[in-house]
Scaffold this motif. Structure first.
Motif, PDB file in Angstrom:
ATOM      1  N   TYR A  46       0.800  -1.230   0.000  1.00 52.34           N
ATOM      2  CA  TYR A  46       0.000   0.000   0.000  1.00 52.34           C
ATOM      3  C   TYR A  46       0.831   1.279   0.000  1.00 52.34           C
ATOM      4  CZ  TYR A  46      -4.106  -2.846   1.151  1.00 52.34           C
ATOM      5  OH  TYR A  46      -5.116  -3.762   1.126  1.00 52.34           O
ATOM      6  N   ASN A  78      -4.893   2.164   5.556  1.00 52.20           N
ATOM      7  CA  ASN A  78      -4.666   2.026   4.116  1.00 52.20           C
ATOM      8  C   ASN A  78      -5.954   1.732   3.359  1.00 52.20           C
ATOM      9  OD1 ASN A  78      -1.737   2.262   3.432  1.00 52.20           O
ATOM     10  ND2 ASN A  78      -1.546   0.699   5.019  1.00 52.20           N
ATOM     11  N   PRO A  97      -1.724   6.224   2.904  1.00 52.30           N
ATOM     12  CA  PRO A  97      -0.633   5.252   2.739  1.00 52.30           C
ATOM     13  C   PRO A  97       0.199   5.174   4.021  1.00 52.30           C
ATOM     14  CG  PRO A  97      -0.278   7.186   1.346  1.00 52.30           C
ATOM     15  CD  PRO A  97      -1.629   7.350   1.972  1.00 52.30           C
TER      16      PRO A  97
END
Ligand code: AHN
Ligand code: ZN
Length: 327
Positions: free
Chosen positions: A236, A273, A279
């Motif tokens: 991610y 995420n 992120p």
């Protein structure tokens, strides 16, 4: 890190630097000479001792409430804006508890921000203890709880002393360690949703979500801990993994931050995420030769301050400061 770049000419020298959220050229130039403050692992250690002295911070306990007040006060004293995000958590067994995420914002007016987070609760059951007689006792959680909070409080102290270019939010998640204990008949390989209740709630109700990226700290004080690149973090937020491992190298801690893959861990970064779309990486130890990869005190009654290694706290704390002050 979608950064634009400016070319700045100063005293005849042309430098290529990162763009920092609309700051002027003079401040851009300062980046290359910025002093990263010294993380005090001893200060972080004192916070771990303070948190653990309340007792295990299991939901519903007096220690839990006392520690919440301590964390709030600590961040307030350091100039952060603090809010308690209260909610009811339902554990896997149907038990309900009042609990809270604790949110501390450094310079909330800054729009260029990063998120640091950790859980602050203690696991109610030491279900990985070598002695089955301890499996229903709570974990003191010096490493698995207090360490991440302690590192964040020490970072907040340094932000107050020396202002960086970026805003920081610290979020302390409750009820991370609520997952089904191994001794329960409900235990299965399919109980991810029973963990990380505070971060699941926060991801559905973020106090703000405009973060460039997030960094989760989990068990950042263990003896001999090495931090490998956790799989979901790479999936991610691979650029954040690269940034943090590079910062660790620049800070002189590449011996703790290993340039190899670790396992994929169900942890508080997943809802961030997947639900909040921030992120976020997980700094979590990986012990390749252990049955549980989390280290010798994980979910045992030996997760106590005496088993914390200040060298580990230092490696993580100094790396975070490197990220923040070179932003
Ligand atoms: C699981 O065991 C599924 N996840 C570990 C997350 C954790 C627990 N981190 C600290 N305690
Ligand atoms: Zn745990």
């Amino acid at each position: 890190m979608n950064r634009l770049c400016y070319i700045i000419a100063i005293a005849g020298v042309t430098m290529l630097t990162g763009c920092k959220g609309g700051k002027g050229g003079g401040e851009e130039a300062a980046k290359d000479t910025v002093q990263v403050p010294e993380f005090s692992a001893d200060s972080a250690m004192v916070s771990i001792q303070t948190q653990c002295a309340f007792g295990p911070r299991t939901l519903g306990s007096q220690a839990h409430e006392d520690c919440a007040k301590y964390i709030e006060e600590a961040f307030k004293t350091l100039g952060c804006e603090v809010q308690r995000q209260e909610t009811d958590f339902t554990f896997y067994n149907g038990q309900r508890y009042k609990g809270c995420n604790i949110i501390a914002s450094y310079k909330p007016e800054l729009t260029e921000r990063i998120l640091l987070c950790s859980h602050w609760d203690s696991r109610p059951w030491a279900d990985n203890d070598p002695n089955p007689a301890n499996h229903h006792k709570p974990v003191t959680a010096a490493n698995d709880g207090a360490s991440g909070v302690a590192v964040m409080i020490e970072v907040a102290r340094l932000l107050k002393e020396q202002a960086p270019q970026v805003g920081v939010d610290f979020v302390c998640f409750d009820a991370e360690d609520a997952g089904v204990p191994e001794w329960d008949t409900a235990f299965s390989g399919d109980d991810q949703a029973t963990w990380c209740l505070g971060s699941q709630y926060w991801a559905e109700h973020p106090h703000r979500a405009d973060f460039r990226f997030g960094i989760l700290l989990d068990m950042v004080g263990g003896k001999g801990a090495k931090f490998y690149k956790e799989l979901f973090s790479q999936h991610y937020a691979s650029s954040v993994v690269t940034l943090v491992w590079s910062a660790a190298k620049d800070a002189g801690y590449s011996s703790a931050f290993i340039d190899q893959d670790g396992g994929g861990i169900t942890d508080d970064h997943l809802p961030l995420n997947r639900v909040a779309n921030i992120p976020t990486i997980d700094i979590i130890p990986y012990y390749p030769n252990m049955e549980h990869s989390f280290g010798p005190t994980w979910h045992t009654i030996n997760d106590i301050p005496e088993n914390i290694d200040t060298n580990t706290l230092k490696a993580v704390g100094q790396t975070l400061l490197q990220v923040i002050y070179t932003y």
